[in-house]
Design an enzyme around this catalytic site. Structure first.
Site, PDB file in Angstrom:
ATOM      1  N   ARG A  32     -40.473  35.390  -9.657  1.00 56.81           N
ATOM      2  CA  ARG A  32     -41.406  35.785  -8.609  1.00 56.81           C
ATOM      3  C   ARG A  32     -41.857  34.497  -7.913  1.00 56.81           C
ATOM      4  O   ARG A  32     -41.998  33.457  -8.564  1.00 56.81           O
ATOM      5  CB  ARG A  32     -42.614  36.494  -9.234  1.00 56.81           C
ATOM      6  CG  ARG A  32     -43.601  37.011  -8.206  1.00 56.81           C
ATOM      7  CD  ARG A  32     -44.854  37.616  -8.868  1.00 56.81           C
ATOM      8  NE  ARG A  32     -45.813  38.014  -7.844  1.00 56.81           N
ATOM      9  CZ  ARG A  32     -47.115  38.226  -8.059  1.00 56.81           C
ATOM     10  NH1 ARG A  32     -47.604  38.079  -9.284  1.00 56.81           N
ATOM     11  NH2 ARG A  32     -47.907  38.578  -7.075  1.00 56.81           N
ATOM     12  N   HIS A  33     -42.035  34.570  -6.592  1.00 52.72           N
ATOM     13  CA  HIS A  33     -42.561  33.413  -5.840  1.00 52.72           C
ATOM     14  C   HIS A  33     -43.869  32.913  -6.461  1.00 52.72           C
ATOM     15  O   HIS A  33     -44.518  33.630  -7.216  1.00 52.72           O
ATOM     16  CB  HIS A  33     -42.818  33.829  -4.389  1.00 52.72           C
ATOM     17  CG  HIS A  33     -43.780  34.968  -4.305  1.00 52.72           C
ATOM     18  ND1 HIS A  33     -45.141  34.804  -4.471  1.00 52.72           N
ATOM     19  CD2 HIS A  33     -43.572  36.292  -4.169  1.00 52.72           C
ATOM     20  CE1 HIS A  33     -45.727  35.973  -4.411  1.00 52.72           C
ATOM     21  NE2 HIS A  33     -44.800  36.901  -4.239  1.00 52.72           N
ATOM     22  N   ARG A  36     -49.481  32.528  -3.322  1.00 54.77           N
ATOM     23  CA  ARG A  36     -49.477  32.803  -1.884  1.00 54.77           C
ATOM     24  C   ARG A  36     -50.878  33.239  -1.464  1.00 54.77           C
ATOM     25  O   ARG A  36     -51.731  33.533  -2.295  1.00 54.77           O
ATOM     26  CB  ARG A  36     -48.473  33.905  -1.545  1.00 54.77           C
ATOM     27  CG  ARG A  36     -48.698  35.186  -2.337  1.00 54.77           C
ATOM     28  CD  ARG A  36     -48.279  36.449  -1.614  1.00 54.77           C
ATOM     29  NE  ARG A  36     -48.280  37.595  -2.524  1.00 54.77           N
ATOM     30  CZ  ARG A  36     -49.358  38.178  -3.009  1.00 54.77           C
ATOM     31  NH1 ARG A  36     -50.583  37.721  -2.710  1.00 54.77           N
ATOM     32  NH2 ARG A  36     -49.254  39.214  -3.823  1.00 54.77           N
ATOM     33  N   ARG A 105     -42.438  33.133   1.693  1.00 52.47           N
ATOM     34  CA  ARG A 105     -42.925  32.694   0.371  1.00 52.47           C
ATOM     35  C   ARG A 105     -41.818  32.591  -0.674  1.00 52.47           C
ATOM     36  O   ARG A 105     -41.918  31.797  -1.603  1.00 52.47           O
ATOM     37  CB  ARG A 105     -44.047  33.609  -0.116  1.00 52.47           C
ATOM     38  CG  ARG A 105     -43.708  35.082  -0.302  1.00 52.47           C
ATOM     39  CD  ARG A 105     -44.940  35.848  -0.760  1.00 52.47           C
ATOM     40  NE  ARG A 105     -44.797  37.289  -0.792  1.00 52.47           N
ATOM     41  CZ  ARG A 105     -44.875  38.089   0.271  1.00 52.47           C
ATOM     42  NH1 ARG A 105     -45.076  37.586   1.471  1.00 52.47           N
ATOM     43  NH2 ARG A 105     -44.758  39.401   0.142  1.00 52.47           N
ATOM     44  N   ASP A 297     -42.910  40.441  -7.164  1.00 52.19           N
ATOM     45  CA  ASP A 297     -43.298  41.203  -8.357  1.00 52.19           C
ATOM     46  C   ASP A 297     -42.625  42.580  -8.382  1.00 52.19           C
ATOM     47  O   ASP A 297     -42.234  43.063  -9.437  1.00 52.19           O
ATOM     48  CB  ASP A 297     -44.827  41.302  -8.529  1.00 52.19           C
ATOM     49  CG  ASP A 297     -45.517  42.032  -7.404  1.00 52.19           C
ATOM     50  OD1 ASP A 297     -44.862  42.286  -6.361  1.00 52.19           O
ATOM     51  OD2 ASP A 297     -46.714  42.350  -7.542  1.00 52.19           O
TER      52      ASP A 297
END
Ligand SMILES: *[C@@H]1O[C@H](CO)[C@@H](O)[C@H](O)[C@H]1NC(C)=O
Ligand SMILES: *[C@@H]1O[C@H](CO)[C@@H](O)[C@H](O)[C@H]1NC(C)=O
Ligand SMILES: *[C@@H]1O[C@H](CO)[C@@H](O)[C@H](O)[C@H]1NC(C)=O
Ligand SMILES: *[C@@H]1O[C@H](CO)[C@@H](O)[C@H](O)[C@H]1NC(C)=O
Ligand SMILES: *[C@@H]1O[C@H](CO)[C@@H](O)[C@H](O)[C@H]1NC(C)=O
Length: 396
Positions: A32-33, A36, A105, A297
């Site tokens: 997951r990034h 943010r 992102r 996510d």
């Protein structure tokens, strides 16, 4: 004594003793990034209070997020080199391949990872199109049978929830009775207002409208404030003071994700393109040795359910799928038994490692949590048989 000889002696001794029983052969990292800015355009109608402001645009990776993901990059590079999967020099594209969803992102997270993992190596972050069907967490099936089952499964999940005390805590934090949603929209009571299931249609992400959705949006903003390092007095306006209070509101967030992503039919349908992509990486024999997939996510939740992972808990974390967290699918070879094995870890930063911006190292590693598949029998060392995993992949 001859210094070189001593060194040589040490080296040969250590080679004898570190000869590994297990060799790492291939890795797919689904990430997951990292941190943010909040996503919801409607935060201002959910509370009369003023939200702290951010430097970056809505939904963008923050500078802190890039820093944190760089730490992950450094750690993974160290680990994969140590295991001998990656060369000490720059990896070729047969060694390491990066593929990110096309959102800012995710691309920026992948870039931050490789910048620190392989500095000066000119690794390309691959991505495709505006909306990439591999990562886009939408429904693909347009049959009414599917829609009916999904709605009934989601309804059942909604009805099983008992979140009154969490809702009440959150209403206090928000001063919800004075929000525009209440004053102008007549939505005043999380415990009584209805959760409506929406977007159960092809091409859309299934969703909710109502208290659970509102709760998830504001809690997401609180979590990001916390990771970003806002002062405690401005994280949730200083009203989430201890771990129990966090856990209480996090139940709302977990429940929201359970309703939309943790029922079998919808998760398998949404995650299908990504699961097939991962499956091909393992079933084809010309795949890169290590692949980093940078998504959201939604990708983590649906893949976890789609592949039938057992329930897990992440220590030192409140999120089920934390920012920067990685499902690391590893193919190992057991030299002694002459057999290929599977191991899957959730590798993630603890809430403290994120908030404090802690650099990761062998002495401050990220958190590892072993993941288990329902249909692959895990032994005491955390391995299950590769052939059993292959059966799962071929059965998709
Ligand atoms: C970096 O990689 C890109 C694409 O793989 C290539 O076009 C470019 O020439 C490379 N740059 C350097 C400095 O090697
Ligand atoms: C759509 O879902 C239904 C119900 O689960 C299933 O029978 C059907 O095969 C699915 N269609 C496709 C194209 O996957
Ligand atoms: C939660 O609160 C609502 C309204 O305040 C009430 O109708 C409901 O029975 C409560 N649910 C539980 C499980 O206590
Ligand atoms: C969170 O929910 C679980 C059950 O879903 C419950 O057992 C637990 O007490 C709740 N925690 C808090 C702090 O409300
Ligand atoms: C997802 O659903 C299963 C039941 O199908 C449940 O046991 C599990 O706790 C749920 N996951 C989470 C993160 O709550």
């Amino acid at each position: 004594m001859n210094f070189k000889c001593v060194l040589f002696f040490c080296a040969s001794i250590s080679m004898v003793y570190t000869e590994k029983k297990f060799n790492l052969k291939q890795v797919v990292i689904l990430s997951r990034h990292s941190v943010r800015t909040p996503l919801s355009k409607y935060l201002n109608v959910m509370t009369p209070k003023t939200w702290p402001s951010w430097n970056e645009k809505m939904g963008y990776l923050t500078a802190k997020g890039a820093l944190l993901e760089g730490f992950m990059g450094e750690y993974f590079s160290m680990w994969l080199k140590e295991e001998g999967l990656l060369p000490v020099e720059c990896p070729t594209k047969e060694d390491f391949y990066v593929y990110a969803n096309s959102k800012q992102r995710t691309k920026a997270s992948a870039q931050a990872f490789v910048n620190k993992a392989f500095p000066d190596c000119n690794i390309t972050v691959h991505h495709s199109g505006d909306i990439d069907p591999i990562f886009n967490p939408v429904i693909h099936n347009d049959s009414t049978v599917f829609r009916d089952i999904v709605i009934s499964e989601m309804t059942e999940c909604l009805e099983s929830l008992n979140l009154n005390s969490s809702y009440e805590k959150l209403e206090d934090i928000l001063d919800y009775k004075h929000s525009q949603l209440c004053v102008k929209g007549n939505m005043c009571d999380f415990t009584k207002d209805k959760n409506e299931i929406i977007n159960v249609v092809k091409g859309q992400k299934p969703n909710l409208w109502g208290p659970l959705k509102i709760s998830n949006s504001v809690i997401d903003a609180f979590i990001m404030q916390y990771y970003e390092g806002f002062p405690s007095s401005s994280v949730a306006w200083g009203l989430l003071n201890n771990i129990l209070q966090w856990k209480s509101v996090m139940n709302l967030s977990r429940s929201y994700h359970n309703v939309i992503f943790n029922t079998t039919l919808v998760a398998k349908d949404i995650a299908k393109p990504l699961m097939n992509y991962v499956s091909n990486l393992f079933l084809q024999n010309d795949s890169p040795k290590a692949v980093l997939l940078m998504g959201h996510d939604a990708n983590m939740y649906t893949l976890l359910k789609g592949f039938d992972f057992k329930l897990y808990t992440l220590k030192n974390q409140l999120e089920t799928c934390p920012v920067g967290g990685k499902i690391v699918i590893q193919k190992w070879f057991d030299v002694v038994k002459n057999v290929y094995l599977l191991k899957i870890d959730y590798v993630y930063q603890s809430t403290d490692q994120l908030r404090d911006g802690q650099k990761l190292s062998l002495s401050n590693p990220p958190q590892f949590e072993l993941l288990r598949l329902e249909n692959c029998n895990t032994d005491n060392e955390g391995f299950c048989l590769w052939d059993d995993f292959v059966k799962i992949l071929k059965g998709l």
